[in-house]
Design an enzyme around this catalytic site. Structure first.
Site, PDB file in Angstrom:
ATOM      1  N   ASP A   1      -0.104 -12.971   1.775  1.00  0.00           N
ATOM      2  CA  ASP A   1      -0.722 -11.757   2.286  1.00  0.00           C
ATOM      3  C   ASP A   1      -2.131 -12.000   2.804  1.00  0.00           C
ATOM      4  OD1 ASP A   1       0.860  -9.535   2.474  1.00  0.00           O
ATOM      5  OD2 ASP A   1       0.524  -8.842   0.430  1.00  0.00           O
TER       6      ASP A   1
ATOM      7  N   ASP B   1       1.201   9.080  -7.608  1.00  0.00           N
ATOM      8  CA  ASP B   1       2.155   9.327  -6.529  1.00  0.00           C
ATOM      9  C   ASP B   1       1.654  10.469  -5.645  1.00  0.00           C
ATOM     10  OD1 ASP B   1       4.359  10.084  -4.924  1.00  0.00           O
ATOM     11  OD2 ASP B   1       5.768   9.340  -6.421  1.00  0.00           O
TER      12      ASP B   1
ATOM     13  N   GLY C   1       3.776   3.450   2.375  1.00  0.00           N
ATOM     14  CA  GLY C   1       4.496   4.618   1.877  1.00  0.00           C
ATOM     15  C   GLY C   1       3.835   5.940   2.203  1.00  0.00           C
ATOM     16  N   ILE C   2       2.499   6.008   2.071  1.00  0.00           N
ATOM     17  CA  ILE C   2       1.778   7.235   2.402  1.00  0.00           C
ATOM     18  C   ILE C   2       1.598   7.359   3.909  1.00  0.00           C
ATOM     19  CG2 ILE C   2      -0.404   8.483   2.116  1.00  0.00           C
ATOM     20  CD1 ILE C   2      -0.702   7.131  -0.616  1.00  0.00           C
ATOM     21  N   GLY C   3       1.189   6.290   4.548  1.00  0.00           N
ATOM     22  CA  GLY C   3       0.950   6.330   5.981  1.00  0.00           C
ATOM     23  C   GLY C   3       2.178   6.674   6.796  1.00  0.00           C
TER      24      GLY C   3
ATOM     25  N   HIS D   1       4.872   8.499   5.635  1.00  0.00           N
ATOM     26  CA  HIS D   1       5.561   9.724   5.246  1.00  0.00           C
ATOM     27  C   HIS D   1       4.674  10.962   5.126  1.00  0.00           C
ATOM     28  CE1 HIS D   1       8.259   6.477   3.723  1.00  0.00           C
ATOM     29  NE2 HIS D   1       9.180   7.277   4.188  1.00  0.00           N
TER      30      HIS D   1
END
Length: 407
Positions: A161, A292, A337-339, A341
């Site tokens: 990464d 979350d 996941g946030i970006g 959805h």
């Protein structure tokens, strides 16, 4: 043939199977790694967890609880997870045979700036970096060792990464610390590089603006931003460890070092500080409810809303710093996941960046829900805005294919 890309964590094992297309005779290997034909994860691998394997193939999602220890052989949860994965690969029809296994490894340090085939020396070197990414690195390496045992005939490839950020200039790398510490490797490295490599590749295929000033936002339980120009990373919010920069699910993000000195004076131990910074802060710590974002969005309480507002503010604040490094902005891309959805967060961030010429289309923004690549900028926006579901597994498979000259 195919490459199995895996990401081993403390409680999960994510996997995807990527077929290799025959070469075109021109040495173009990267484009010949196809999208996954099988993706899935094994969750519940933590102590006292309930291991469950789920996978998606041809649009269908199937879940299955793993046998308890001793029911089908001995071994801990990860051993049984590996056995379940081997059984799955053996029994599903029409899967291509494995040629190699590509592992996501969070930290490559100063030595490993590109993917490598794993050897005992490589594992020893990478283990020295465990303290720089304690939530990830030890589990990544344990996963490699377990796969070596389970698939002894296959090459194991470590994909880092940190590697994507090897192009950042020296002023972005160095802390204002004595050179003796810098020479020991105390500097900024940056993370989420496999994700950013994928996002940049997609942008380069979709828009000529990708060759210019790009800001990428990988927003999930781990969150960071990356500024790129000419397709190369030139600044990022994460630094020496995966704690720096943005507020995250359970991680603090940037923190005045004086806070740590204060807590040490109060008698806090290393382990207690590590637990605070990595596991008790961020969205969870501020809200006192959850890490979350989906649960916080559904919670009308003031602590939940405050955690969201603080997270959003930190994204906007750090975006301004990276745009200053770029001296402008041509493309803004959301992922993670946030970006991918959270349409409301994208809207709020873009509204706060309107002074840069960022104009989001509210209707298209709502249509972007993480299942497809979509541009969401309004007509007349001077900055293109994209939502790109990331695919770190495909990047790892490409890296392995290129390294082994398989494609």
């Amino acid at each position: 043939m195919a490459i199995l890309a895996v990401n081993a964590g403390s409680s999960t094992l994510k996997f995807s199977l990527h077929p290799l297309q025959a070469g075109d005779g021109h040495g173009q290997g990267h484009g010949q790694v196809l999208p996954s034909v099988l993706t899935g994860s094994i969750q519940g691998l933590e102590p006292q967890g309930t291991p469950e394997i789920s996978w998606r193939q041809q649009g269908a999602v199937i879940k299955q609880t793993l046998p308890q220890e001793g029911a089908e052989g001995e071994g801990d949860s990860f051993d049984r997870a590996l056995q379940a994965l081997r059984n799955l690969l053996a029994r599903l029809p029409n899967l291509p045979p494995l040629q190699a296994i590509a592992h996501r490894v969070v930290h490559g340090g100063e030595r490993y700036t590109r993917s490598v085939r794993v050897t005992p020396e490589v594992l020893h070197d990478l283990a020295q970096l465990n303290s720089l990414a304690p939530l990830h690195q030890p589990h990544n390496l344990a996963g490699i060792e377990a796969f070596q045992q389970a698939f002894p005939a296959l090459p194991q490839i470590a994909c880092f990464d940190t590697a994507f950020h090897n192009t950042v200039p020296e002023e972005e790398r160095q802390f204002a610390l004595p050179q003796s510490l810098t020479q020991q490797g105390v500097r900024r490295y940056g993370f989420h590089g496999l994700s950013y490599q994928y996002i940049m590749g997609v942008l380069q295929e979709r828009t000529p603006r990708a060759a210019h000033k790009v800001l990428m936002a990988h927003l999930g339980n781990g969150a960071s931003l990356c500024a790129a120009e000419g397709g190369h990373s030139c600044a990022t919010t994460m630094g020496f460890s995966a704690l720096d920069g943005l507020m995250m699910g359970t991680r603090s993000g940037s923190l005045d070092a004086g806070v740590l000195l204060y807590l040490l004076e109060q008698g806090w131990t290393h382990d207690r500080l590590q637990n605070l910074l990595y596991k008790q802060s961020g969205l969870l710590g501020v809200s006192g409810i959850s890490a979350d974002m989906r649960k916080l969005r559904a919670d009308p309480s003031l602590p939940a809303q405050w955690a969201i507002d603080l997270f959003t503010h930190r994204v906007v604040r750090e975006s301004g710093a990276l745009v200053a490094c770029l001296q402008g902005l041509d493309v803004l891309a959301f992922s993670g996941g946030i970006g991918e959805h959270d349409a409301q967060l994208r809207l709020q961030v873009c509204q706060a960046l309107q002074w840069l010429g960022v104009q989001i289309d509210p209707v298209r923004n709502l249509q972007a829900c993480g299942d497809d690549i979509l541009s969401v900028h309004a007509v007349g926006s001077s900055v293109e805005i994209w939502v790109i579901p990331t695919d770190e597994g495909r990047v790892a498979a490409r890296e392995a294919a290129a390294l082994l000259r398989l494609a």
